[in-house]
Design an enzyme around this catalytic site. Structure first.
Site, PDB file in Angstrom:
ATOM      1  N   TRP B  20       5.017  -1.587   1.352  1.00 42.29           N
ATOM      2  CA  TRP B  20       4.717  -1.505  -0.061  1.00 42.29           C
ATOM      3  C   TRP B  20       5.326  -2.531  -0.941  1.00 42.29           C
ATOM      4  CZ3 TRP B  20       1.194  -1.120  -3.121  1.00 42.29           C
ATOM      5  CH2 TRP B  20       1.274  -0.284  -4.477  1.00 42.29           C
ATOM      6  N   ARG B  40      16.972  -7.947   2.545  1.00 44.92           N
ATOM      7  CA  ARG B  40      18.333  -7.375   2.658  1.00 44.92           C
ATOM      8  C   ARG B  40      19.397  -8.257   3.175  1.00 44.92           C
ATOM      9  NH1 ARG B  40      19.845  -1.811   5.423  1.00 44.92           N
ATOM     10  NH2 ARG B  40      17.689  -1.588   5.754  1.00 44.92           N
ATOM     11  N   LYS B 113       8.608   6.759  -2.535  1.00 43.69           N
ATOM     12  CA  LYS B 113       8.205   7.952  -2.785  1.00 43.69           C
ATOM     13  C   LYS B 113       9.048   9.032  -1.904  1.00 43.69           C
ATOM     14  CE  LYS B 113       3.362   6.814  -3.690  1.00 43.69           C
ATOM     15  NZ  LYS B 113       1.874   6.758  -3.029  1.00 43.69           N
ATOM     16  N   GLY B 142       0.754   6.474  -6.799  1.00 45.55           N
ATOM     17  CA  GLY B 142      -0.453   6.856  -6.963  1.00 45.55           C
ATOM     18  C   GLY B 142      -1.264   6.731  -5.433  1.00 45.55           C
ATOM     19  N   LYS B 197       3.676  15.178  -1.649  1.00 44.66           N
ATOM     20  CA  LYS B 197       2.375  15.065  -0.807  1.00 44.66           C
ATOM     21  C   LYS B 197       2.715  14.655   0.579  1.00 44.66           C
ATOM     22  CE  LYS B 197       2.090  10.509  -0.896  1.00 44.66           C
ATOM     23  NZ  LYS B 197       1.694   9.529   0.360  1.00 44.66           N
ATOM     24  N   SER B 260      -2.740   6.189   6.521  1.00 42.05           N
ATOM     25  CA  SER B 260      -1.503   6.896   6.086  1.00 42.05           C
ATOM     26  C   SER B 260      -0.482   7.361   7.123  1.00 42.05           C
ATOM     27  CB  SER B 260      -1.718   8.341   5.374  1.00 42.05           C
ATOM     28  OG  SER B 260      -0.663   9.269   5.138  1.00 42.05           O
ATOM     29  N   ARG B 261       0.787   6.797   7.046  1.00 42.45           N
ATOM     30  CA  ARG B 261       1.979   6.857   8.029  1.00 42.45           C
ATOM     31  C   ARG B 261       2.066   8.166   8.077  1.00 42.45           C
ATOM     32  NH1 ARG B 261       4.301   2.241   5.583  1.00 42.45           N
ATOM     33  NH2 ARG B 261       5.687   3.915   4.166  1.00 42.45           N
ATOM     34  N   VAL B 285       9.656   3.963   8.125  1.00 43.55           N
ATOM     35  CA  VAL B 285      10.162   5.217   7.759  1.00 43.55           C
ATOM     36  C   VAL B 285       8.994   6.058   7.511  1.00 43.55           C
ATOM     37  CG1 VAL B 285      11.431   6.175   5.956  1.00 43.55           C
ATOM     38  CG2 VAL B 285      12.289   4.131   6.867  1.00 43.55           C
ATOM     39  N   GLU B 287       8.324   9.006   5.258  1.00 40.35           N
ATOM     40  CA  GLU B 287       9.207   9.477   4.111  1.00 40.35           C
ATOM     41  C   GLU B 287       9.249  11.104   4.075  1.00 40.35           C
ATOM     42  OE1 GLU B 287      11.304   8.474   2.052  1.00 40.35           O
ATOM     43  OE2 GLU B 287      10.964   6.404   1.189  1.00 40.35           O
TER      44      GLU B 287
END
Lengths: 340, 340
Positions: B20, B40, B113, B142, B197, B260-261, B285, B287
């Protein structure tokens, strides 16, 4: 309603050899009920009664518990409940034919997801006009893609009646281990949700067919549900009904599955097919097409802003190109006017 | 916030080489902005700065407008807005590192998120604890599947801030023709919707992976949204926020897309993979895994019934088999306890 008798006589009747009518007959027969399935013509009733299979039920066989007949030949008067699973635009003519054959003890349930085009009435309103039912008519609606029901996968739906006692008795009669029903007193909300989600499914299918992705389609569906709620509340529904199975749930199943007729129809529109070609391509009534016209008229009557319904109306009835409509739809969906 | 200067100096900064973070950098650079993207480590910053491509952005090239650096080497103090697109469990350490480098004139936006596992705080709450921002921190959320954003497909999202002036200025700065933003004052609702979600997406993916169809999954998602709303309202959110893009919209995109992961992770759980194997299989990751633990603790803290979250928690952290959990989930989803 007479008590569910232990005899061989069917307690549950279903009108309509639609995919959903056949699917419901299968569901109740598999759950151990004797089911009376009513066809329009005796020829098709006899043929189905003998062959036990139907092109709208690919791969499935009608269990022995299903007796196929036509209204005049049947003992419809003795049914505990009669479920009408006919196309919405044929509801009234079916009711007129059934009226002299029904008893006041039979509960009437609409399983049709549409509005009558000419009057913009909900199906239970048409039932009340045409029959003199002993009980308030009920509506059955939810995320029930028929091929999955036929395959024996579990599902849930809402049984709505204004009379809580009727709702509870129908819930007990019509719930099966694979089709769980819960009750709602909000008949208007359940019927409007079930009908208008087909409009949004058509619009979503059209956007998908034009290559817009899941992000844009999700925005469109979100705005679509918001406009259904706006109209529904003006028509007497409770807003929160639309967050349940018969609103959000049905919209979710319809818009995420290639099995949905209305969603597929939207994709065919995107490919440039005319409305007539789309209906012939799907091979069954696409409820969303007439519902779009009814919803458009209702939005004007109630002065409710329904941009998605309006654009789709122009595609279906005013020769607007799907691409132009989709751009306008997405433009609205991506800048929600109420909150920005 | 300083006015968006016309110079070459970036007005928009983004922290995190997550999918993202990279997608947002691409979006703003394509829209003509100079973007400061903060990594990083200087090694990875230099490598990305030179190669202009990243395994998390398959097929895409970073436009010239993106300058990649690390916080200490950059002019972060001069940014108009800084978007944090780091994994939620790394938000606090990122903020501690950034704190001495930021000016009070820079608006801080969370694009993460999730909830902090240890404290169960929302990301903007963590920002308020760690920074001393001149403006109330904002949240961006969103239906934004990154591969679609990278492919240039249109999308919309919500920009939430308690300060309407900050929200309006960030909306103007961060909206692009392809990523439309609308504002909301309900920061809690937007963050809770965006985080939770993922719990429902994991559960839906798991049910799908086990072969339940769209009907059952739609029922599950409907009940899932209802339990998110119950918790959200207890945590100070507005119920109607969850019907918007950051709730229903995001849930719709996440649950209907193979991109979608979290949804994919649910399917892998259904295949019998352990949590560790799932995270390694996804390669980023997930989430929803830590958010499930945070949401489970919150449901107990606030005495809110969250059966879907609870079952998923048992799969992820208590070795419950996905099949047993799915049966329990569907059992609850198919007989909504609040209405039957």
């Amino acid at each position: 309603m007479p008590p569910h008798s232990g005899s061989d006589h069917p307690a549950i009747g279903i009108v309509g050899l639609t995919a959903w009518g056949l699917g419901l007959a299968l569901t109740y027969a598999r759950a151990g009920n004797n089911v009376l399935l009513l066809a329009r013509e005796s020829g098709e009733a006899d043929e189905l009664g003998e062959r036990r299979s139907h092109r709208r039920l690919p791969g499935a066989t009608l269990p022995d518990g299903v007796c196929v007949s036509v209204p005049e030949r049947s003992r419809a008067r003795e049914l505990t409940a009669l479920i009408l699973a006919v196309p919405s635009q044929q509801m009234r003519e079916n009711l007129r034919r059934l009226a002299p054959l029904l008893g006041r003890e039979t509960a009437i349930v609409s399983a049709a997801k549409g509005l009558e085009l000419e009057t913009r009435l909900r199906m239970t309103q048409v039932i009340e006009e045409e029959l003199n039912p002993g009980f308030s008519p009920a509506a059955l609606s939810g995320p029930n893609l028929v091929p999955e029901i036929v395959a024996g996968l579990p599902a849930a739906a809402v049984l709505a009646s204004e009379d809580p006692a009727v709702a509870a008795r129908l819930q007990a009669l019509l719930s099966t281990p694979r089709l769980r029903l819960y009750t709602s007193p909000d008949v208007a909300g359940v019927e409007i949700g079930g009908s208008l989600k087909n409009v949004i499914a058509l619009a979503a299918g059209m956007c998908e067919g034009l290559g817009y992705g899941n992000n844009a389609t999700a925005a469109l569906i979100t705005r679509g549900l918001a406009e259904i709620v706006r109209l529904g509340v003006c028509m007497g529904a409770e807003a929160q009904t639309f967050s349940g199975l018969s609103g959000l749930g049905d919209l979710m199943a319809t818009c995420s599955s290639p099995l949905s007729r209305n969603h597929r129809a939207g994709k065919l529109l995107a490919e440039g097919l005319s409305v007539g070609e789309v209906e012939r391509g799907i091979g069954e009534v696409v409820e969303g097409i007439s519902t779009t016209a009814a919803a458009y008229e209702l939005s004007r009557e109630h002065c409710v802003d329904m941009p998605i319904t309006e654009q789709l109306y122009c595609v279906l009835y005013r020769q607007l190109s799907p691409r132009k409509a989709a751009l306008a739809l997405l433009d609205r969906a991506l800048t929600p006017e109420l909150r920005s």
